[in-house]
Design a protein around this motif. Structure first.
Motif, PDB file in Angstrom:
ATOM      1  N   TRP A 129       0.768  -1.199  -0.141  1.00 38.84           N
ATOM      2  CA  TRP A 129       0.104  -0.030   0.013  1.00 38.84           C
ATOM      3  C   TRP A 129       0.843   1.143   0.274  1.00 38.84           C
ATOM      4  O   TRP A 129       0.307   2.174  -0.308  1.00 38.84           O
ATOM      5  CB  TRP A 129      -0.847   0.097   1.065  1.00 38.84           C
ATOM      6  N   PHE A 130       2.157   0.977   0.405  1.00 41.95           N
ATOM      7  CA  PHE A 130       3.108   2.293   0.638  1.00 41.95           C
ATOM      8  C   PHE A 130       4.169   2.066  -0.288  1.00 41.95           C
ATOM      9  O   PHE A 130       4.588   1.014  -0.799  1.00 41.95           O
ATOM     10  CB  PHE A 130       3.180   2.258   2.012  1.00 41.95           C
ATOM     11  N   ARG A 131       4.671   3.233  -0.584  1.00 39.50           N
ATOM     12  CA  ARG A 131       6.104   3.484  -1.390  1.00 39.50           C
ATOM     13  C   ARG A 131       7.231   3.273  -0.216  1.00 39.50           C
ATOM     14  O   ARG A 131       7.860   4.352   0.345  1.00 39.50           O
ATOM     15  CB  ARG A 131       6.068   4.725  -2.099  1.00 39.50           C
ATOM     16  N   LEU A 132       7.707   2.178  -0.082  1.00 37.81           N
ATOM     17  CA  LEU A 132       8.724   2.129   1.015  1.00 37.81           C
ATOM     18  C   LEU A 132       9.985   1.780   0.429  1.00 37.81           C
ATOM     19  O   LEU A 132      10.226   1.092  -0.759  1.00 37.81           O
ATOM     20  CB  LEU A 132       8.254   0.865   1.930  1.00 37.81           C
ATOM     21  N   SER A 133      11.201   1.879   1.303  1.00 36.81           N
ATOM     22  CA  SER A 133      12.506   1.670   0.906  1.00 36.81           C
ATOM     23  C   SER A 133      13.072   0.918   2.140  1.00 36.81           C
ATOM     24  O   SER A 133      13.207   1.724   3.247  1.00 36.81           O
ATOM     25  CB  SER A 133      13.224   2.941   0.438  1.00 36.81           C
ATOM     26  N   TRP A 134      13.419  -0.146   1.943  1.00 37.37           N
ATOM     27  CA  TRP A 134      14.101  -0.881   3.467  1.00 37.37           C
ATOM     28  C   TRP A 134      15.386  -1.001   2.991  1.00 37.37           C
ATOM     29  O   TRP A 134      16.049  -1.312   2.259  1.00 37.37           O
ATOM     30  CB  TRP A 134      13.398  -2.406   3.013  1.00 37.37           C
ATOM     31  N   PRO A 135      15.747  -0.864   4.289  1.00 42.87           N
ATOM     32  CA  PRO A 135      17.403  -0.923   4.557  1.00 42.87           C
ATOM     33  C   PRO A 135      17.774  -2.496   4.660  1.00 42.87           C
ATOM     34  O   PRO A 135      16.768  -3.356   4.732  1.00 42.87           O
ATOM     35  CB  PRO A 135      17.693  -0.579   6.059  1.00 42.87           C
ATOM     36  N   ARG A 136      18.841  -2.815   3.949  1.00 43.13           N
ATOM     37  CA  ARG A 136      19.296  -4.154   4.169  1.00 43.13           C
ATOM     38  C   ARG A 136      19.178  -4.952   5.309  1.00 43.13           C
ATOM     39  O   ARG A 136      19.371  -4.275   6.327  1.00 43.13           O
ATOM     40  CB  ARG A 136      20.673  -4.361   3.641  1.00 43.13           C
ATOM     41  N   GLY A 137      18.693  -6.159   5.207  1.00 43.30           N
ATOM     42  CA  GLY A 137      18.573  -6.946   6.245  1.00 43.30           C
ATOM     43  C   GLY A 137      17.277  -6.466   7.184  1.00 43.30           C
ATOM     44  O   GLY A 137      17.229  -7.030   8.313  1.00 43.30           O
ATOM     45  N   SER A 138      15.976  -5.963   6.563  1.00 44.43           N
ATOM     46  CA  SER A 138      15.128  -5.529   7.306  1.00 44.43           C
ATOM     47  C   SER A 138      14.378  -6.609   7.830  1.00 44.43           C
ATOM     48  O   SER A 138      14.230  -7.544   7.190  1.00 44.43           O
ATOM     49  CB  SER A 138      14.310  -4.468   6.452  1.00 44.43           C
ATOM     50  N   GLY A 139      13.678  -6.357   8.723  1.00 41.45           N
ATOM     51  CA  GLY A 139      12.480  -7.376   9.205  1.00 41.45           C
ATOM     52  C   GLY A 139      11.843  -6.691  10.414  1.00 41.45           C
ATOM     53  O   GLY A 139      11.571  -5.357  10.296  1.00 41.45           O
ATOM     54  N   PRO A 140      10.828  -7.487  11.084  1.00 41.73           N
ATOM     55  CA  PRO A 140       9.908  -6.871  11.996  1.00 41.73           C
ATOM     56  C   PRO A 140      10.694  -5.647  12.945  1.00 41.73           C
ATOM     57  O   PRO A 140      11.706  -6.076  13.402  1.00 41.73           O
ATOM     58  CB  PRO A 140       9.131  -8.338  12.831  1.00 41.73           C
ATOM     59  N   GLY A 141       9.825  -4.836  13.135  1.00 45.13           N
ATOM     60  CA  GLY A 141      10.299  -3.723  13.763  1.00 45.13           C
ATOM     61  C   GLY A 141      11.092  -2.808  13.268  1.00 45.13           C
ATOM     62  O   GLY A 141      11.641  -1.755  14.045  1.00 45.13           O
ATOM     63  N   ILE A 142      11.515  -2.733  12.122  1.00 49.37           N
ATOM     64  CA  ILE A 142      12.724  -1.974  11.583  1.00 49.37           C
ATOM     65  C   ILE A 142      11.916  -1.067  10.644  1.00 49.37           C
ATOM     66  O   ILE A 142      10.942  -1.396   9.794  1.00 49.37           O
ATOM     67  CB  ILE A 142      13.638  -2.664  10.688  1.00 49.37           C
ATOM     68  N   GLU A 143      11.996   0.299  10.890  1.00 49.02           N
ATOM     69  CA  GLU A 143      11.142   1.391  10.114  1.00 49.02           C
ATOM     70  C   GLU A 143      11.971   1.645   8.787  1.00 49.02           C
ATOM     71  O   GLU A 143      13.013   2.090   8.682  1.00 49.02           O
ATOM     72  CB  GLU A 143      10.910   2.417  10.933  1.00 49.02           C
ATOM     73  N   PRO A 144      10.981   1.427   7.762  1.00 48.10           N
ATOM     74  CA  PRO A 144      11.591   1.621   6.596  1.00 48.10           C
ATOM     75  C   PRO A 144      11.639   3.373   6.188  1.00 48.10           C
ATOM     76  O   PRO A 144      10.994   4.089   6.976  1.00 48.10           O
ATOM     77  CB  PRO A 144      10.812   1.236   5.314  1.00 48.10           C
ATOM     78  N   ASP A 145      12.250   3.636   4.939  1.00 45.27           N
ATOM     79  CA  ASP A 145      12.101   4.972   4.665  1.00 45.27           C
ATOM     80  C   ASP A 145      10.736   5.122   3.619  1.00 45.27           C
ATOM     81  O   ASP A 145      10.399   3.836   3.291  1.00 45.27           O
ATOM     82  CB  ASP A 145      13.202   5.597   3.689  1.00 45.27           C
ATOM     83  N   TYR A 146      10.038   6.092   3.654  1.00 45.41           N
ATOM     84  CA  TYR A 146       8.695   6.218   2.943  1.00 45.41           C
ATOM     85  C   TYR A 146       8.564   7.352   2.261  1.00 45.41           C
ATOM     86  O   TYR A 146       8.909   8.626   2.673  1.00 45.41           O
ATOM     87  CB  TYR A 146       7.677   5.460   3.655  1.00 45.41           C
ATOM     88  N   ALA A 147       7.718   7.418   1.138  1.00 39.05           N
ATOM     89  CA  ALA A 147       7.503   8.530   0.475  1.00 39.05           C
ATOM     90  C   ALA A 147       6.410   9.077   1.364  1.00 39.05           C
ATOM     91  O   ALA A 147       5.505   8.563   1.879  1.00 39.05           O
ATOM     92  CB  ALA A 147       6.804   8.334  -0.754  1.00 39.05           C
TER      93      ALA A 147
END
Length: 442
Positions: A129-147
């Motif tokens: 639903w969102f335009r997300l940019s995940w850091p390497r190794g992301s998982g639960p509890g990690i906040e992505p960058d987002y538009a």
């Protein structure tokens, strides 16, 4: 296009401010039935002459209403669904249409879908639903960058390429139209790809072909946006700016130019016109000369389009928008319990609004009226407005002296003031007093 829109003049209300709701929602607070406060003002709106109530955000949100949490639920600071139904019924009983404000470019950070992303990471059910940019190794509890919307991190931009988002927006629009709304204002429509709106509106119009849909568009090619999206109209910010700017600078060439461009819009659609709304400094504060407030209203209520009056402007409320946190507070004030509690000094402007709206109703062709300039100087203008059947003349004088102006074939002065000579004759002239104006019938 909805055929009823041709006779519509909106009274725009920002509900959270109007009813004095708290600036921030408290999730633990009980529902407070403030929306009923607006019902006490419906007769006032009818007496003003408007035929529709254009509401700002009314759905569950964290602060100002544009950070939506749940678009299927009335904001508890305003009330609940029963309060909405009661407002719709009260409006219907008075012949008023109701327009809702849809925030579909973004949601608030507290929206359940985005909270699910923050909890569950890339595997969240609605991550697309969102335009997300995940850091390497992301998982639960990690906040992505987002538009986000125009740099506001509390407003998370939706992914308008996701079919699920389009289906969700169509479902929201359908739900509230089915519950009694007559249409939608689409907030920040300019920030959303046109193909998204086209897909959504095709779905909505299957069940609701006469719903009125207007998009908030600030600049760009208005007519192309309407064609590409399937909307009925967009907001006419170019004309709004030209009205107050031309009056302040005493440069009516700017107004004439804007009216010519406005004609181009009218070849495709009838724009939503205004001199004030919940996002801009009030017109009484924007004008540098109080004597020119009637001129602004005369332009608004004679030119083509669907006019919208921002609640309080009809009482000459003042308020300056500031670019800071809380900078909208002055233009979104709480209203008193009833119109009888208003200060006395605003009623002459109310009566002027009422008279000009009544004039517009008498001349139904003004909805699609093109303008043609008959006389133009820095401080004077005469334009003819009409759709080919009915015609009126608008004459404005911004000078400190009386000025005679040509008004060919004018028969009577229907509003304003002036001395009309040679009425009904091609050489007819009207002498306007200093800072005077007149609307004349041909």
């Amino acid at each position: 296009m909805a055929p009823w829109i041709e006779q519509t003049v909106w009274w725009q209300v920002f509900p959270l401010g109007f009813v004095g709701a708290p600036d921030r929602a408290d999730p633990a607070a009980p529902v407070v039935h403030r929306l009923s406060h607006l019902q006490a003002w419906l007769d006032y709106a009818v007496e003003l002459g408007v035929s529709g109530l254009a509401l700002g955000p009314i759905f569950a949100a964290s602060t100002h209403g544009y950070d939506t949490i749940d678009p299927f639920r009335i904001d508890p600071r305003l009330g609940d669904e029963a309060d909405f139904d009661a407002l719709i019924a009260a409006a219907r009983a008075r012949g008023l249409r109701v327009l809702l404000d849809g925030v579909f470019n973004h949601v608030g950070r507290a929206h359940p879908a985005f909270q699910d992303v923050l909890r569950n990471g890339p595997e969240a059910r609605q991550a697309n639903w969102f335009r997300l940019s995940w850091p390497r190794g992301s998982g639960p509890g990690i906040e992505p960058d987002y538009a986000c919307f125009e740099g506001h991190r509390q407003l998370v931009t939706l992914n308008h390429d996701a079919p699920q988002v389009a289906d969700h927006v169509a479902a929201v629009m359908d739900h509230w139209i089915a519950r009694g709304a007559d249409g939608w204002r689409l907030d920040a429509a300019y920030a959303v790809p046109p193909h998204f709106w086209a897909r959504v509106l095709r779905q909505v119009r299957i069940a609701h072909p006469e719903a009125y849909i207007v998009g908030e568009v600030i600049h760009g090619d208005y007519a192309r946006f309407v064609r590409d999206t399937g909307m009925d109209a967009v907001t006419q910010y170019e004309l709004w700016k030209a009205i107050w700017s031309a009056l302040n600078d005493r440069n009516l060439f700017e107004l004439a130019h804007a009216l010519d461009r406005h004609n181009g819009c009218l070849d495709t659609f009838a724009p939503l016109t205004f001199v004030g709304n919940h996002d801009v400094t009030r017109i009484a504060s924007r004008l540098t000369d109080d004597r020119h407030l009637p001129h602004a209203l005369a332009i608004l209520l004679t030119c083509g389009g669907t006019p919208s009056i921002y609640a309080g402007d009809e009482q000459a409320f003042r308020g300056v928008k500031e670019e800071r946190v809380g900078g909208d507070d002055a233009i979104r004030p709480a209203f008193p319990p009833t119109p009888a509690d208003l200060a006395p000094y605003g009623w002459p402007i109310y009566r002027l609004h009422r008279d000009l709206i009544a004039l517009r109703r008498r001349h139904a062709g003004l909805h699609r009226a093109r303008t043609r300039t008959l006389h133009l100087a820095n401080e004077q203008i005469v334009v003819v407005l009409g759709d080919g059947a009915a015609r009126v003349l608008l004459a404005l004088n911004l000078a400190d002296a009386a000025v005679p102006l040509p008004v060919p074939d004018a028969r009577t002065i229907e509003a304003g003031q002036g001395d009309l000579a040679e009425a009904g004759d091609p050489s007819a002239r009207v002498t306007l007093p200093p800072h005077g104006w007149a609307i004349l019938v041909v």
